[in-house]
Design a protein around this motif. Structure first.
Motif, PDB file in Angstrom:
ATOM      1  N   MET A  63     -11.560  -4.272  11.115  1.00 29.07           N
ATOM      2  CA  MET A  63     -10.533  -4.544  10.152  1.00 29.07           C
ATOM      3  C   MET A  63      -9.174  -4.541  10.865  1.00 29.07           C
ATOM      4  SD  MET A  63      -9.929  -2.846   6.452  1.00 29.07           S
ATOM      5  CE  MET A  63      -8.838  -1.488   6.692  1.00 29.07           C
ATOM      6  N   ARG A  64      -8.347  -5.508  10.553  1.00 28.73           N
ATOM      7  CA  ARG A  64      -7.030  -5.619  11.162  1.00 28.73           C
ATOM      8  C   ARG A  64      -6.065  -4.617  10.539  1.00 28.73           C
ATOM      9  NH1 ARG A  64      -3.424 -10.900  12.512  1.00 28.73           N
ATOM     10  NH2 ARG A  64      -1.605  -9.708  13.092  1.00 28.73           N
ATOM     11  N   LYS A  65      -5.285  -3.972  11.391  1.00 30.20           N
ATOM     12  CA  LYS A  65      -4.312  -2.994  10.917  1.00 30.20           C
ATOM     13  C   LYS A  65      -2.973  -3.698  10.705  1.00 30.20           C
ATOM     14  CE  LYS A  65      -2.441   1.490  12.098  1.00 30.20           C
ATOM     15  NZ  LYS A  65      -2.439   2.573  13.082  1.00 30.20           N
ATOM     16  N   TYR A  66      -2.403  -3.537   9.532  1.00 29.73           N
ATOM     17  CA  TYR A  66      -1.124  -4.153   9.212  1.00 29.73           C
ATOM     18  C   TYR A  66      -0.034  -3.089   9.175  1.00 29.73           C
ATOM     19  CZ  TYR A  66      -3.654  -8.356   7.993  1.00 29.73           C
ATOM     20  OH  TYR A  66      -4.446  -9.471   8.042  1.00 29.73           O
ATOM     21  N   HIS A  67       1.110  -3.449   9.701  1.00 30.54           N
ATOM     22  CA  HIS A  67       2.267  -2.560   9.656  1.00 30.54           C
ATOM     23  C   HIS A  67       3.178  -3.033   8.535  1.00 30.54           C
ATOM     24  CE1 HIS A  67       1.077  -0.750  13.461  1.00 30.54           C
ATOM     25  NE2 HIS A  67       0.781  -1.980  13.854  1.00 30.54           N
ATOM     26  N   SER A  68       4.082  -2.179   8.130  1.00 30.52           N
ATOM     27  CA  SER A  68       4.965  -2.561   7.033  1.00 30.52           C
ATOM     28  C   SER A  68       6.401  -2.146   7.339  1.00 30.52           C
ATOM     29  CB  SER A  68       4.506  -1.925   5.721  1.00 30.52           C
ATOM     30  OG  SER A  68       4.565  -0.517   5.822  1.00 30.52           O
ATOM     31  N   THR A  69       7.314  -2.747   6.603  1.00 28.47           N
ATOM     32  CA  THR A  69       8.738  -2.454   6.701  1.00 28.47           C
ATOM     33  C   THR A  69       9.247  -2.187   5.299  1.00 28.47           C
ATOM     34  OG1 THR A  69       9.028  -3.905   8.615  1.00 28.47           O
ATOM     35  CG2 THR A  69      10.993  -3.424   7.313  1.00 28.47           C
ATOM     36  N   GLN A  70       9.994  -1.105   5.128  1.00 28.99           N
ATOM     37  CA  GLN A  70      10.615  -0.874   3.831  1.00 28.99           C
ATOM     38  C   GLN A  70      11.632  -1.972   3.597  1.00 28.99           C
ATOM     39  OE1 GLN A  70      12.026   3.260   3.599  1.00 28.99           O
ATOM     40  NE2 GLN A  70      10.492   3.376   1.981  1.00 28.99           N
ATOM     41  N   PHE A  71      11.636  -2.506   2.399  1.00 27.24           N
ATOM     42  CA  PHE A  71      12.484  -3.643   2.070  1.00 27.24           C
ATOM     43  C   PHE A  71      13.276  -3.305   0.815  1.00 27.24           C
ATOM     44  CE2 PHE A  71      13.745  -7.890   1.155  1.00 27.24           C
ATOM     45  CZ  PHE A  71      13.598  -8.603   2.339  1.00 27.24           C
ATOM     46  N   PRO A  72      14.604  -3.320   0.883  1.00 30.22           N
ATOM     47  CA  PRO A  72      15.401  -2.982  -0.301  1.00 30.22           C
ATOM     48  C   PRO A  72      15.082  -3.914  -1.473  1.00 30.22           C
ATOM     49  CG  PRO A  72      16.772  -3.048   1.664  1.00 30.22           C
ATOM     50  CD  PRO A  72      15.437  -3.613   2.050  1.00 30.22           C
ATOM     51  N   SER A  73      14.678  -3.337  -2.585  1.00 24.71           N
ATOM     52  CA  SER A  73      14.280  -4.114  -3.764  1.00 24.71           C
ATOM     53  C   SER A  73      15.391  -5.009  -4.290  1.00 24.71           C
ATOM     54  CB  SER A  73      13.819  -3.187  -4.884  1.00 24.71           C
ATOM     55  OG  SER A  73      12.705  -2.458  -4.477  1.00 24.71           O
ATOM     56  N   HIS A  74      16.619  -4.533  -4.225  1.00 18.50           N
ATOM     57  CA  HIS A  74      17.718  -5.339  -4.774  1.00 18.50           C
ATOM     58  C   HIS A  74      17.902  -6.651  -4.005  1.00 18.50           C
ATOM     59  CE1 HIS A  74      19.957  -3.443  -1.536  1.00 18.50           C
ATOM     60  NE2 HIS A  74      20.814  -4.421  -1.665  1.00 18.50           N
ATOM     61  N   LEU A  75      17.440  -6.694  -2.747  1.00 18.46           N
ATOM     62  CA  LEU A  75      17.506  -7.970  -2.023  1.00 18.46           C
ATOM     63  C   LEU A  75      16.605  -9.003  -2.691  1.00 18.46           C
ATOM     64  CD1 LEU A  75      17.534  -6.933   1.751  1.00 18.46           C
ATOM     65  CD2 LEU A  75      19.445  -7.711   0.331  1.00 18.46           C
ATOM     66  N   ILE A  76      15.450  -8.558  -3.119  1.00 18.66           N
ATOM     67  CA  ILE A  76      14.518  -9.463  -3.795  1.00 18.66           C
ATOM     68  C   ILE A  76      15.001  -9.768  -5.210  1.00 18.66           C
ATOM     69  CG2 ILE A  76      12.165  -9.711  -4.680  1.00 18.66           C
ATOM     70  CD1 ILE A  76      11.316  -7.897  -2.279  1.00 18.66           C
ATOM     71  N   ASP A  77      15.415  -8.735  -5.918  1.00 19.95           N
ATOM     72  CA  ASP A  77      15.782  -8.889  -7.326  1.00 19.95           C
ATOM     73  C   ASP A  77      17.106  -9.621  -7.538  1.00 19.95           C
ATOM     74  OD1 ASP A  77      13.497  -7.421  -7.817  1.00 19.95           O
ATOM     75  OD2 ASP A  77      14.571  -5.537  -8.101  1.00 19.95           O
TER      76      ASP A  77
END
Length: 146
Positions: free
Chosen positions: A1-15
């Motif tokens: 299984m491939r391991k994925y990394h993540s980055t916290q992303f400010p929600s207000h940028l999306i919203d």
């Protein structure tokens, strides 16, 4: 299984911000979130060729996107010597690549005003040297230190 990394992303940028941006501007902002927040850095050095490759867009589109994000005060751009490079002319003069910083709040509780940005750029902390009100960046062990 491939391991994925993540980055916290400010929600207000999306919203709030994403609906106001064009495609290349959004892609560039996402890259800057990844390169700064994702690596727990305030600034990151990126060349035009890196930005072209990462966005999949041409030089003119990337340059226009940088200009828009600077004008909207979502990002700040500096030369390796720490001089402000928010104008297209300043960015063209920079031969060694540019340093980018997001100027967006990390959380809903955090806001960045012009006076706070000015204060942040004129105070001395353990990573920043100020010489004549210019932030000086150093390269140590292949990494940018400010």
């Amino acid at each position: 299984m491939r391991k994925y990394h993540s980055t916290q992303f400010p929600s207000h940028l999306i919203d709030e911000i994403m609906p106001q941006l064009k495609d290349t501007e959004w892609r560039l902002l996402c890259i800057l979130v990844r390169q700064t927040f994702g690596w727990k850095k305030e600034w990151d050095w990126l060349s035009t060729s890196q930005l072209k490759a990462r966005t999949g867009r041409a030089t003119a589109a990337v340059s226009h996107a940088i200009e828009t994000l600077v004008r909207l005060q979502l990002i700040e751009v500096r030369t390796m010597s720490g001089h402000c490079a928010n104008s297209p002319m300043d960015r063209r003069k920079a031969r060694e690549g540019l340093l980018f910083r997001l100027q967006v709040p990390v959380s809903a509780d955090t806001t960045i005003s012009k006076s706070e940005n000015h204060k942040a750029n004129t105070t001395i902390d353990e990573h920043t040297k100020i010489e004549s009100n210019v932030v000086v960046f150093e390269k140590r062990n292949g990494r940018i230190v400010h």
